[in-house]
Design a protein around this motif. Structure first.
Motif, PDB file in Angstrom:
ATOM      1  N   ALA A 167      -1.327  -3.124  13.616  1.00 58.44           N
ATOM      2  CA  ALA A 167      -0.791  -2.516  12.395  1.00 58.44           C
ATOM      3  C   ALA A 167       0.716  -2.754  12.313  1.00 58.44           C
ATOM      4  O   ALA A 167       1.250  -3.099  11.251  1.00 58.44           O
ATOM      5  CB  ALA A 167      -1.101  -1.023  12.369  1.00 58.44           C
ATOM      6  N   THR A 175      -3.232   3.909   3.858  1.00 58.89           N
ATOM      7  CA  THR A 175      -3.239   2.499   4.264  1.00 58.89           C
ATOM      8  C   THR A 175      -4.099   1.644   3.354  1.00 58.89           C
ATOM      9  O   THR A 175      -4.070   0.431   3.431  1.00 58.89           O
ATOM     10  CB  THR A 175      -3.798   2.380   5.688  1.00 58.89           C
ATOM     11  OG1 THR A 175      -5.047   3.092   5.745  1.00 58.89           O
ATOM     12  CG2 THR A 175      -2.842   2.991   6.697  1.00 58.89           C
ATOM     13  N   GLN A 176      -4.923   2.291   2.531  1.00 60.79           N
ATOM     14  CA  GLN A 176      -5.810   1.518   1.647  1.00 60.79           C
ATOM     15  C   GLN A 176      -5.545   1.797   0.170  1.00 60.79           C
ATOM     16  O   GLN A 176      -6.258   1.276  -0.676  1.00 60.79           O
ATOM     17  CB  GLN A 176      -7.277   1.831   1.970  1.00 60.79           C
ATOM     18  CG  GLN A 176      -7.712   1.250   3.309  1.00 60.79           C
ATOM     19  CD  GLN A 176      -9.218   1.234   3.458  1.00 60.79           C
ATOM     20  OE1 GLN A 176      -9.842   2.286   3.382  1.00 60.79           O
ATOM     21  NE2 GLN A 176      -9.795   0.070   3.653  1.00 60.79           N
ATOM     22  N   THR A 221     -15.980  -2.447  -0.705  1.00 58.79           N
ATOM     23  CA  THR A 221     -16.413  -2.042   0.629  1.00 58.79           C
ATOM     24  C   THR A 221     -17.925  -1.950   0.657  1.00 58.79           C
ATOM     25  O   THR A 221     -18.518  -1.214  -0.125  1.00 58.79           O
ATOM     26  CB  THR A 221     -15.834  -0.654   0.975  1.00 58.79           C
ATOM     27  OG1 THR A 221     -14.419  -0.701   0.826  1.00 58.79           O
ATOM     28  CG2 THR A 221     -16.192  -0.257   2.399  1.00 58.79           C
ATOM     29  N   THR A 264       1.231  -6.138  11.150  1.00 59.09           N
ATOM     30  CA  THR A 264       0.875  -6.267   9.733  1.00 59.09           C
ATOM     31  C   THR A 264       1.979  -5.731   8.839  1.00 59.09           C
ATOM     32  O   THR A 264       2.327  -6.367   7.836  1.00 59.09           O
ATOM     33  CB  THR A 264      -0.450  -5.516   9.458  1.00 59.09           C
ATOM     34  OG1 THR A 264      -1.477  -6.128  10.235  1.00 59.09           O
ATOM     35  CG2 THR A 264      -0.820  -5.581   7.993  1.00 59.09           C
ATOM     36  N   SER A 300      -2.385   3.127  11.449  1.00 56.01           N
ATOM     37  CA  SER A 300      -3.051   1.825  11.350  1.00 56.01           C
ATOM     38  C   SER A 300      -2.653   1.175  10.031  1.00 56.01           C
ATOM     39  O   SER A 300      -1.798   1.689   9.320  1.00 56.01           O
ATOM     40  CB  SER A 300      -4.569   2.021  11.380  1.00 56.01           C
ATOM     41  OG  SER A 300      -5.007   2.491  10.127  1.00 56.01           O
ATOM     42  N   THR A 322       0.879  -1.166   0.000  1.00 58.00           N
ATOM     43  CA  THR A 322       0.000   0.000   0.000  1.00 58.00           C
ATOM     44  C   THR A 322       0.912   1.210   0.000  1.00 58.00           C
ATOM     45  O   THR A 322       2.117   1.092   0.239  1.00 58.00           O
ATOM     46  CB  THR A 322      -0.893   0.055   1.250  1.00 58.00           C
ATOM     47  OG1 THR A 322      -0.065   0.151   2.405  1.00 58.00           O
ATOM     48  CG2 THR A 322      -1.785  -1.169   1.341  1.00 58.00           C
ATOM     49  N   GLU A 330     -12.994  -5.649   1.592  1.00 54.86           N
ATOM     50  CA  GLU A 330     -12.460  -4.353   1.156  1.00 54.86           C
ATOM     51  C   GLU A 330     -11.001  -4.445   0.699  1.00 54.86           C
ATOM     52  O   GLU A 330     -10.513  -3.554   0.022  1.00 54.86           O
ATOM     53  CB  GLU A 330     -12.613  -3.314   2.273  1.00 54.86           C
ATOM     54  CG  GLU A 330     -11.816  -3.653   3.506  1.00 54.86           C
ATOM     55  CD  GLU A 330     -11.977  -2.614   4.620  1.00 54.86           C
ATOM     56  OE1 GLU A 330     -12.659  -1.608   4.419  1.00 54.86           O
ATOM     57  OE2 GLU A 330     -11.400  -2.836   5.687  1.00 54.86           O
ATOM     58  N   GLN A 331     -10.310  -5.521   1.069  1.00 50.53           N
ATOM     59  CA  GLN A 331      -8.886  -5.580   0.712  1.00 50.53           C
ATOM     60  C   GLN A 331      -8.695  -6.165  -0.682  1.00 50.53           C
ATOM     61  O   GLN A 331      -9.594  -6.740  -1.272  1.00 50.53           O
ATOM     62  CB  GLN A 331      -8.136  -6.426   1.736  1.00 50.53           C
ATOM     63  CG  GLN A 331      -8.282  -5.867   3.151  1.00 50.53           C
ATOM     64  CD  GLN A 331      -7.109  -6.229   4.021  1.00 50.53           C
ATOM     65  OE1 GLN A 331      -5.956  -5.965   3.674  1.00 50.53           O
ATOM     66  NE2 GLN A 331      -7.387  -6.835   5.148  1.00 50.53           N
ATOM     67  N   GLY A 339      -5.328  -0.003   7.947  1.00 46.32           N
ATOM     68  CA  GLY A 339      -6.599  -0.312   7.293  1.00 46.32           C
ATOM     69  C   GLY A 339      -7.532   0.867   7.182  1.00 46.32           C
ATOM     70  O   GLY A 339      -7.111   2.021   7.154  1.00 46.32           O
ATOM     71  N   ALA A 340      -8.836   0.549   7.146  1.00 42.46           N
ATOM     72  CA  ALA A 340      -9.884   1.544   6.903  1.00 42.46           C
ATOM     73  C   ALA A 340     -10.003   2.537   8.041  1.00 42.46           C
ATOM     74  O   ALA A 340     -10.580   3.601   7.873  1.00 42.46           O
ATOM     75  CB  ALA A 340     -11.220   0.833   6.717  1.00 42.46           C
TER      76      ALA A 340
END
Lengths: 206, 1000
Positions: free
Chosen positions: B310, B88-89, B244, B313, B63, B36, B200-201, B65-66
């Motif tokens: 996070a 992040t997205q 999403t 990740t 983070s 990302t 969503e990923q 993510g969303a």
């Protein structure tokens, strides 16, 4: 009167790619859009309780009007009788046949409370067939067209791309026919062409 | 180009063989396919991504993510630019360009950050208090505030990308492709049900993508791959990655946005950039997971402070580790995983746990791995200016008092305050939430719709239980819909560690500096809401959650407080001295994450914004060079300029020809309805104000239709085709409305009436010939209709052939001149029109458009419903009271007896005779009896139609004026911007008041 050169179809002014005009073109496309030309389109209204009405329609057209919602009698050949409402059907015939059938129906219903209206020129008929046909329709129609729900021999009135249409699934391919009011025909055609862009849609005039 | 300093040599789900180049704030960097933007920036050591909303403090990735509150960027430039996207997205693509938002002149040196030094004077409600007076200065204040506080810039150019809307239906919609969602999808799919799995990923796996868990004795991601493979083989399963689900509405209607080509960057792909899905699902399985909750302590917003999950990740999934020393700060067991992961990579890890020392598998394993555990303590603050260089820690007992401070240096602080189930959609669907005291979070309580929650979304955090719950619910929900299939054995995961110690509900950590004293303890990172703001709001009486939200902007950023709300509410409950459940929570509203307007609009833009209707003669008009006017959805010829004529010239010519020789009008847009049945005449009696029983077959009559309120609703000519058959025409704009109106009365009020209706508007083209020569011309085109005055009088109709085509010809007139309306099947419209043009050449036949039509009818004082009427005009107001039948009832009749409709000073239709005949009064002008120097003046009416009449060589105007019919001859005034127009009230019929021209 020479119908041939005097008449104008609702989609006659739409450019349709020449090399595809011979129907063999476009068969490799996942979706083909087709101007289905002139047809007889006769609106029938009669009471669900009027058995003689059903008999008479059956005698003249060979088709018994369906009392079941969204069910077409006849098809894929002609004539076909599309259920439109509890007391309303659309009889679709070959263009040359419509005058004869119209006359037969009108004469047979003299003095009865039945309405028979020749609405042949009110609608253009657009064919959408091919593997991606359903995906294109899903872009502008909120109904569930999955084969478990809407199959060949189903028809409905609905909105497609904001335009009111009568949608009829003719065969399992699937092959759909869209009866669209003549004034909206070019708008809807262009909308469908645009919707089909991602599937490599091709256009055909028989 | 810089090296990716913090990229580990191997591991993760990135493809090191496929480097991608991108720029951030005009500097070039390299990342890999699978990254990302956030992971690529971290790999390159970019710590500061943006500046905060209010205080312009430096902020980094928080983070993965969303839920990201900090790392918002402006993506791409020009017409492709998009504001406030979460780094992040954003999937990295080659050539990506991004910039920081809300900083000036740059993210590294931001002048607005000086605000931060004066934070104490910018508390919550600051704007309300400071900028309220004087009112006049608000526009200036607003401009400055907008520049200082804010986010990205909206693009100013039209969006060049393509978007789609698409509708779909399914038996079971599964939201979230993590372990629970995948297990559910597998079972549901095997049953044969129609299943949609949305995540969503960019790839399925959910939390497993960043973890090192095992399923079925192997790496969890192998299980994910196998499961997705099986799902792909199922004909009735649709997989929607990069999708999403952002809204959950009534009747299990859900909306989703699929990012189809966003990850490819700017491209000319025929695929849409995004698709918005409108999903109607019989059942929903919500497997939306959970979002980690941060801790609140002094300077908890510095770059380098990150959610523990996070941090794991970025290390596990993206192979990024920018830390040499890590401090993990937690109140629960989960963060021990993060400590172990970093330890595995050989990094020095200290773990600060607010809980008292306990014996458990986690501490034992961590200690064994070499993690330094500091129990009963808390991080009380961070050090460092631009990013974290170290933390202060103190003993933090149950009494809430701090012990002595010691300092630990570190470059990554991973925090975990427990987990909040992602209940947004559940709440949107109408489900209620309850506070789970054991897990200290809001969990689903009572469903409002057909939704079933599994896994972390309902507070089930252990992998093994998620797999079990997913499979069980997937099968159960399918079975309830009568889908039963044979499935494989359920997948299992060994629960790695038992004996978990419960979470300790501590999120707010005090410091030497009082947390309520100024901006230091951040609760909402995106909107810069601090503990001090919450305390202030509560002090000032805004202590309900809804007030708190609006007063402080807590949770009102683009992230809607995904990492802030629960902490904010728990801090508020502390201040109020109440239990958290009694404080409540704010409403979760769609969208879950921001959605582009493009995706919402889909293709309903540009030429497809609104359907366009063309008459059967449209293409003739186009070739004739007509200028078109939009009349509702119709395109109608407005006028036909010849050579270099302007509109005025063309209209003058068209009007003269129609009165002098012959004009031709395309009136195909008129509404047309076939009415049939033994009760047809009685039905019309009720619909129209006038009577229909005595109308002979072959004759036509003008009808006026009222609403139940007695106001004019539509008008038109209806003809008797047979004893039981009528042909009604309506106004162009009223066609659809009138047809529905008639059907409604028949179906709901008078079902006993034997009447059938069919709309035939589209079947018939209508060509109107107007003018003294129209009879001659028509005579040349027909040989089976006798056109002489006696055989074919005014207001009758005849059937015959016109130009060889079966036609219905009506002798009606909307111009006051001899006129024939020729109706022919639409397919012959152009042929007949062309035949008229050819045969009419010798009479100088002139096509005229809607503008000339309006001039001609206004000369005669003929009304247009919708122009002379606006829903408040009665037949009496129009001078048509004589049409009202007294012998029968009709819709609206009763309302005409109301005192209000009987008033003598109602506005009535009149003509206006301007003092200067060349003055054309603007339509809509207000009329006064006496002028004053400046408004307000007593307005007695207004102008409804106004044109220049070339036939009368003067202006004509129609108006509605109070008691107008008694004021004929009175002088009135129309005050305009530049001077006043003077006019006399007169009879509205300006041309041929005796009606001598009707018969030619």
């Amino acid at each position: 009167m020479d119908n041939g050169y005097m008449r104008q179809g609702p989609l006659d002014y739409i450019p349709i790619s020449a090399e595809l005009e011979a129907d063999q073109g476009g068969n490799d496309a996942t979706v083909v859009l087709e101007d289905r030309g002139f047809r007889g389109q006769i609106v029938l209204q009669g009471k669900a309780s009027d058995a003689e009405f059903f008999d008479a329609v059956s005698d003249i057209t060979g088709l018994r009007p369906s009392k079941e919602t969204n069910v077409v009698t006849g098809g894929p050949g002609f004539p076909r009788l599309l259920w439109l409402g509890p007391e309303e059907w659309l009889l679709v015939t070959e263009d040359e046949e419509s005058g004869r059938i119209m006359l037969g129906l009108t004469n047979s219903f003299k003095g009865r409370h039945v309405q028979v209206v020749d609405n042949s020129d009110a609608y253009a008929i657009v064919g959408v067939r091919g593997a991606s046909a359903r995906d294109i329709l899903a872009k502008g129609c909120t109904l569930d067209l999955h084969e478990r729900v809407f199959r060949s021999g189903s028809s409905t009135r609905t909105l497609l791309g904001q335009v009111q249409v009568i949608l009829h699934q003719v065969t399992d391919d699937p092959d759909y026919e869209i009866h669209v009011h003549r004034s909206f025909a070019e708008f809807l055609w262009e909308w469908l062409v645009d919707a089909g862009q991602e599937y490599g849609l091709k256009t055909v005039r028989p | 180009m810089k090296r990716q300093r913090y990229r580990m040599p191997d591991g993760g789900r990135i493809d090191r063989s496929q480097p991608l180049h991108f720029t951030f704030n005009d500097r070039s960097y390299q990342g890999y396919v699978g990254d990302t933007l956030a992971s690529a920036l971290l790999a390159n050591g970019v710590a500061i991504i943006g500046r905060s909303f209010k205080y312009h403090r430096p902020r980094g990735v928080f983070s993965a993510g969303a839920e990201e509150p900090n790392a918002l960027v402006q993506l791409e430039q020009g017409s492709h630019t998009q504001p406030n996207l979460r780094a992040t997205q954003i999937e990295l693509y080659s050539g990506l360009k991004a910039e920081s938002i809300n900083c000036w002149p740059s993210v590294d040196f931001d002048l607005w950050s000086l605000i931060g030094l004066f934070g104490r004077i910018f508390p919550a409600g600051f704007y309300y208090k400071t900028f309220m007076t004087p009112n006049l200065l608000w526009p200036i204040y607003e401009r400055i505030i907008r520049q200082a506080a804010g986010l990205g810039r909206a693009p100013s150019d039209p969006d060049p990308d393509r978007y789609e809307n698409i509708n779909t239906h399914c038996d079971i919609l599964i939201i979230g492709g993590g372990p629970s969602g995948l297990s559910a999808a597998l079972k549901a799919g095997q049953s044969g049900a129609r299943v949609i799995l949305a995540d969503e990923q960019n790839e399925f796996g959910g939390a497993l993508l960043g973890s090192d868990d095992e399923v079925d004795g192997g790496p969890a991601l192998d299980w994910v791959e196998k499961t997705v493979g099986e799902l792909e083989e199922m004909a009735e399963v649709r997989l929607l990655p990069r999708t999403t689900i952002f809204g959950y509405y009534n009747h299990n209607f859900l909306t989703a946005v699929e990012r189809v080509t966003d990850h490819l960057g700017v491209s000319d792909d025929p695929l849409p950039r995004q698709r918005s899905w409108r999903i109607r699902a019989r059942q929903v399985i919500l497997a939306s997971g959970a979002i980690e909750r941060p801790m609140v302590f002094e300077n908890n917003d510095r770059p380098g402070v990150m959610l523990a999950s996070a941090a794991s990740t970025y290390a596990n999934r993206y192979g990024v580790c920018f830390a040499k020393r890590v401090v993990v700060f937690t109140n629960n067991d989960e963060a021990y995983r993060t400590a172990l992961i970093f330890k595995k990579f050989g990094i020095h890890v200290s773990l600060v746990d607010v809980r008292p020392e306990f014996n458990g598998d986690w501490p034992r394993k961590a200690t064994a791995a070499g993690v330094e555990i500091i129990f009963n303590s808390a991080v009380t603050g961070t050090r460092g200016r631009r990013k974290v260089k170290g933390v202060n820690i103190s003993a933090f007992g149950m009494d809430g008092n701090l012990g002595e401070t010691r300092h630990l240096s570190c470059d990554l602080l991973a925090v975990s305050g427990g987990w909040n189930p992602t209940v947004h959609l559940y709440s949107q669907s109408g489900g209620t939430l309850t506070y789970d005291k054991q897990r200290m979070c809001l969990i689903p309580e009572k469903a409002g719709q057909a939704v079933n929650v599994v896994g972390a979304a309902k507070g089930t955090f252990e992998l093994e239980r998620c797999l079990k719950e997913g499979a069980r619910e997937g099968a159960r929900v399918a079975k309830n819909l009568d889908f039963v299939g044979s499935g494989s054995v359920r997948s299992k995961s060994k629960t790695v560690l038992e004996n978990e110690q419960p979470l300790q509900p501590k999120w707010l950590i005090p410091s030497r500096k009082h947390p309520e004293g100024g901006p230091s303890h951040f609760v909402d990172l995106q909107t810069d809401v601090t503990v001090a703001d919450i305390a202030l709001a509560a002090r000032e009486g805004y202590d309900s959650v809804e007030h708190l939200k609006r007063y402080t902007t807590l949770g009102m950023g683009t992230d809607q407080g995904k990492t802030a709300n629960i902490n904010g509410i728990s801090i508020l409950s502390g201040i109020r001295g109440e239990e958290l459940p009694s404080v409540g929570h704010t409403t979760f509203r769609p969208p879950y994450t921001p959605v582009t307007f493009g995706a919402l609009a889909g293709r309903q833009v540009g030429q497809f914004l609104d359907p366009l209707r063309r008459t059967p003669i449209h293409h003739w008009h186009t070739r004739a060079g007509a200028v078109f006017e939009n009349v509702g959805q119709w395109k109608r010829p407005w006028y036909y300029p010849v050579l270099d004529e302007d509109m005025n010239d063309a209209v003058v010519r068209e009007c003269r020809s129609a009165r002098k020789s012959i004009g031709i009008l395309d009136a195909s847009t008129l509404g047309k309805i076939e009415i049939k049945g033994p009760d047809a005449a009685d039905f019309l009696n009720l619909i129209y104000v006038n009577s229909w029983n005595n109308l002979e077959v072959g004759r036509c009559r003008y009808g006026l239709m009222l609403g139940e309120d007695g106001m004019v609703m539509d008008d038109g000519v209806t003809s008797r085709m047979a004893e039981d058959r009528f042909f009604m025409t309506t106004t162009t704009g009223g066609a659809a409305r009138v047809y529905s109106w008639l059907e409604e009365w028949l179906q709901t009020e008078w079902p006993e009436m034997e009447v059938y209706l069919t709309s035939v508007t589209e079947n018939w083209a209508t060509i109107t010939l107007v003018g003294p020569n129209s009879r001659k011309l028509l005579g040349e085109l027909t040989d089976d209709i006798n056109l002489d005055l006696k055989s074919f009088p005014f207001m009758t109709w005849r059937e015959g052939k016109v130009a060889g085509v079966p036609a219905r010809v009506f002798r009606v007139s909307f111009t006051g001149d001899l006129s024939f309306e020729i109706n022919i099947p639409a397919r012959y419209a152009i042929s007949v029109w062309t035949a008229c043009m050819t045969a009419g050449e010798k009479y100088a036949i002139t096509p005229f458009g809607t503008e000339a039509m309006h001039v001609l009818r206004a000369e005669k004082g003929y009304i247009v419903v919708g122009q002379e009427t606006d829903g408040t005009v009665t037949p009496g107001d129009l001078g048509m009271e004589r049409m009202l039948s007294k012998k029968k009832d009709f819709i609206g009749r009763r309302s005409l007896a109301r005192v209000e409709t009987l008033r003598s000073d109602r506005k009535q239709l009149v003509g206006l005779d301007t003092e200067d005949p060349s003055t054309v009064i603007p339509i809509g002008s207000q009329i006064v009896a006496t002028t004053k120097k400046r408004p307000p003046m007593d307005m007695i009416g207004y102008v409804t139609s106004s044109y220049y009449s070339p036939n009368l060589k003067r202006s004509v105007a129609l108006a509605l004026v109070k008691s107008g019919r008694n004021r004929h001859g009175e002088r009135v005034y129309l005050p305009m911007e530049n001077g006043t127009i003077s006019a006399l009230i007169c009879n509205p019929v300006f041309f041929d008041p005796e009606g001598e021209r009707l018969n030619g």
